[in-house]
Design an enzyme around this catalytic site. Structure first.
Site, mmCIF file in Angstrom:
data_model
loop_
_atom_site.group_PDB
_atom_site.id
_atom_site.type_symbol
_atom_site.label_atom_id
_atom_site.label_comp_id
_atom_site.label_asym_id
_atom_site.label_seq_id
_atom_site.Cartn_x
_atom_site.Cartn_y
_atom_site.Cartn_z
ATOM 1 N N ARG A 229 0.844 -1.188 0.000
ATOM 2 C CA ARG A 229 0.000 0.000 0.000
ATOM 3 C C ARG A 229 0.886 1.246 0.000
ATOM 4 O O ARG A 229 1.944 1.263 0.633
ATOM 5 C CB ARG A 229 -0.893 0.046 1.248
ATOM 6 C CG ARG A 229 -2.066 -0.928 1.230
ATOM 7 C CD ARG A 229 -3.113 -0.579 0.176
ATOM 8 N NE ARG A 229 -4.253 -1.469 0.204
ATOM 9 C CZ ARG A 229 -4.410 -2.549 -0.582
ATOM 10 N NH1 ARG A 229 -3.494 -2.862 -1.481
ATOM 11 N NH2 ARG A 229 -5.501 -3.283 -0.483
ATOM 12 N N HIS A 277 -0.863 -0.129 -9.750
ATOM 13 C CA HIS A 277 -1.533 -1.064 -8.832
ATOM 14 C C HIS A 277 -2.001 -2.327 -9.575
ATOM 15 O O HIS A 277 -3.196 -2.648 -9.603
ATOM 16 C CB HIS A 277 -2.723 -0.371 -8.144
ATOM 17 C CG HIS A 277 -3.126 -1.045 -6.870
ATOM 18 N ND1 HIS A 277 -3.512 -0.349 -5.741
ATOM 19 C CD2 HIS A 277 -3.216 -2.360 -6.531
ATOM 20 C CE1 HIS A 277 -3.821 -1.204 -4.772
ATOM 21 N NE2 HIS A 277 -3.649 -2.430 -5.232
HETATM 22 P P1 NAP Z 1 -1.727 -11.666 5.000
HETATM 23 O O1 NAP Z 1 -1.852 -13.080 4.597
HETATM 24 O O2 NAP Z 1 -2.686 -11.110 6.009
HETATM 25 O O3 NAP Z 1 -0.231 -11.464 5.539
HETATM 26 C C1 NAP Z 1 0.173 -10.340 6.240
HETATM 27 C C2 NAP Z 1 1.586 -10.587 6.786
HETATM 28 O O4 NAP Z 1 2.058 -9.379 7.365
HETATM 29 C C3 NAP Z 1 1.597 -11.642 7.892
HETATM 30 O O5 NAP Z 1 2.754 -12.429 7.781
HETATM 31 C C4 NAP Z 1 1.647 -10.808 9.167
HETATM 32 O O6 NAP Z 1 2.302 -11.449 10.254
HETATM 33 C C5 NAP Z 1 2.505 -9.645 8.703
HETATM 34 N N1 NAP Z 1 2.288 -8.469 9.553
HETATM 35 C C6 NAP Z 1 1.151 -7.781 9.783
HETATM 36 N N2 NAP Z 1 1.369 -6.740 10.611
HETATM 37 C C7 NAP Z 1 2.690 -6.786 10.914
HETATM 38 C C8 NAP Z 1 3.529 -5.981 11.744
HETATM 39 N N3 NAP Z 1 3.059 -4.933 12.411
HETATM 40 N N4 NAP Z 1 4.826 -6.328 11.820
HETATM 41 C C9 NAP Z 1 5.310 -7.404 11.156
HETATM 42 N N5 NAP Z 1 4.567 -8.204 10.358
HETATM 43 C C10 NAP Z 1 3.275 -7.887 10.257
HETATM 44 O O7 NAP Z 1 -1.815 -10.706 3.732
HETATM 45 P P2 NAP Z 1 -1.547 -11.066 2.189
HETATM 46 O O8 NAP Z 1 -2.708 -11.759 1.597
HETATM 47 O O9 NAP Z 1 -0.215 -11.702 2.086
HETATM 48 O O10 NAP Z 1 -1.506 -9.589 1.550
HETATM 49 C C11 NAP Z 1 -0.604 -8.613 2.020
HETATM 50 C C12 NAP Z 1 -0.971 -7.230 1.487
HETATM 51 O O11 NAP Z 1 -0.649 -7.142 0.108
HETATM 52 C C13 NAP Z 1 -2.446 -6.883 1.532
HETATM 53 O O12 NAP Z 1 -2.846 -6.439 2.815
HETATM 54 C C14 NAP Z 1 -2.553 -5.781 0.498
HETATM 55 O O13 NAP Z 1 -2.368 -4.518 1.091
HETATM 56 C C15 NAP Z 1 -1.386 -6.062 -0.446
HETATM 57 N N6 NAP Z 1 -1.844 -6.442 -1.792
HETATM 58 C C16 NAP Z 1 -1.486 -5.646 -2.841
HETATM 59 C C17 NAP Z 1 -1.863 -6.002 -4.125
HETATM 60 C C18 NAP Z 1 -1.426 -5.197 -5.309
HETATM 61 O O14 NAP Z 1 -1.864 -5.452 -6.423
HETATM 62 N N7 NAP Z 1 -0.521 -4.268 -5.149
HETATM 63 C C19 NAP Z 1 -2.627 -7.158 -4.330
HETATM 64 C C20 NAP Z 1 -2.977 -7.926 -3.235
HETATM 65 C C21 NAP Z 1 -2.577 -7.567 -1.968
HETATM 66 P P3 NAP Z 1 1.689 -12.773 10.941
HETATM 67 O O15 NAP Z 1 1.831 -13.860 9.886
HETATM 68 O O16 NAP Z 1 2.538 -13.011 12.088
HETATM 69 O O17 NAP Z 1 0.261 -12.457 11.226
HETATM 70 C C1 GLV Z 2 -5.296 -5.294 -3.836
HETATM 71 O O1 GLV Z 2 -4.609 -4.350 -3.648
HETATM 72 C C2 GLV Z 2 -5.749 -6.177 -2.810
HETATM 73 O O2 GLV Z 2 -5.637 -5.830 -1.621
HETATM 74 O O3 GLV Z 2 -6.231 -7.278 -3.155
#
Ligand code: NAP
Ligand code: GLV
Length: 314
Positions: A229, A277
């Site tokens: 983000r 994005h």
């Molecule tokens: P997720 O499965 O919820 O994973 C989040 C990770 O971040 C977990 O390992 C969590 O730790 C860690 N975390 C959260 N808060 C933290 C902190 N304060 N300090 C250290 N580690 C922390 O999320 P995801 O599905 O992988 O997606 C991640 C992010 O990618 C989304 O929230 C979104 O913003 C972004 N995204 C972007 C796009 C794009 O096109 N650019 C697309 C999809 C997603 P724990 O495992 O210990 O809980």
């Molecule tokens: C895209 O940014 C998502 O959070 O899936």
């Protein structure tokens, strides 16, 4: 009959409604329109207006058409009570996004390791010049966030033969990846990292985390790849770190304001690569399959994964 409302304005809603109707043939499915206050059991939404959630005590779950739930939680934080108190908030888990993130992150790391971005610049100047590639054994890549997406990215990076580190809140074990968890291990994680890839959720804890103090802990001339983000990044700190050479180059897919305003200095920064994005897009087929499966499970009284922990914020 299960009543479902749908709201998504950035793509063609009729395609989603068509696919959802096929996956949930028994459901009573409708596209939500302003003024629609008829009862609903489930909402499937992306950036829905507040009004959609008002007076919906029957709502069992809200399905977010993305992995990140920061936008919806931000509204709830500013105007508590926006989300119906009994409704679960459910995010997309992978649904085809992990592979896209892997492709994007691998490309960025290889581009910097082999200095292809610099060759692109040399070509524009008509210069034939050989550069020394970064030795892979010292080209340490750090992945911030080892969730659904970060874990797959870290795993894939190990195949490049570069040292791979990962950071999360709770401890993890991933073959071939040096993992670090919690604030106490943050500096050790950052120390000497050559490419930092951000895949954290945007929460009050992580906002502004990519700042000058963090940049100073990376290897001199490190690369930044922000795929999560725009709110994670302090834009002026990155511009300052690019000027000083502490950060050599950055690949940015996400921004504070999207589309990125025409007068934003990132557009003109010579070593900033911008994409709109797109590092991992929501894929309709995979998302419909996942949401339909979860709605059917909830209707049978079964538990599902992907429920957002409202206190953690992801
Ligand atoms: P997720 O499965 O919820 O994973 C989040 C990770 O971040 C977990 O390992 C969590 O730790 C860690 N975390 C959260 N808060 C933290 C902190 N304060 N300090 C250290 N580690 C922390 O999320 P995801 O599905 O992988 O997606 C991640 C992010 O990618 C989304 O929230 C979104 O913003 C972004 N995204 C972007 C796009 C794009 O096109 N650019 C697309 C999809 C997603 P724990 O495992 O210990 O809980
Ligand atoms: C895209 O940014 C998502 O959070 O899936």
């Amino acid at each position: 009959m299960t009543r479902i409302i749908f709201y998504e304005r950035s793509t063609d809603a009729s395609l989603w409604l068509h696919d959802l109707a096929r996956a949930l043939p028994e459901a009573d499915l409708r596209e939500w329109q302003p003024g629609d206050t008829a009862p609903a059991d489930y909402a499937i939404v992306w950036r829905a207006p507040r009004e959609l959630f008002a007076n919906r005590p029957d709502l069992k779950a809200v399905f977010n058409l993305g992995a990140g739930v920061d936008a919806i939680l931000d509204v709830e934080r500013k105007e508590p009570g926006t989300l119906p108190p009994n409704a679960k908030l459910v995010r997309l888990e992978d649904s085809g996004m992990a592979q896209q993130m892997v492709e994007y992150a691998m490309h960025a790391v290889l581009r910097y390791m082999r200095r292809l971005d610099e060759y692109e610049a040399l070509q524009r100047e008509g210069r034939w010049e050989k550069l020394r590639a970064h030795p892979r054994e010292r080209f340490t890549v750090g992945v911030l966030g080892l969730g659904v997406l970060g874990t797959e990215v870290a795993r894939a990076l190990t195949t490049l033969g570069v040292p791979v580190r990962g950071f999360s809140r709770s401890a993890k074990q991933i073959a071939g990846v040096s993992t670090y968890a919690g604030e106490a291990q943050f500096d050790a994680f950052l120390d000497g990292v050559q490419v930092l890839i951000n895949l954290l959720p945007h929460t009050p804890d992580t906002e502004g985390m990519l700042n000058r103090r963090l940049f100073a802990k990376l290897a001199h001339g490190a690369y930044l790849v922000n795929l999560a983000r725009g709110a994670h990044l302090v834009d002026d700190d990155l511009l300052g770190a690019l000027d000083s050479g502490q950060i050599a180059a950055a690949t940015l897919d996400v921004f504070h304001t999207e589309p990125l305003p025409k007068d934003h200095p990132f557009w003109q920064a010579p070593r900033v690569t911008i994409t709109p994005h797109v590092s991992a897009e929501t894929l309709r087929e995979e998302s419909v399959e996942q949401i339909a499966r979860k709605i059917s499970a909830l209707e049978r009284g079964e538990s599902i994964s992907g429920i957002v922990d409202m206190t953690r914020g992801y």
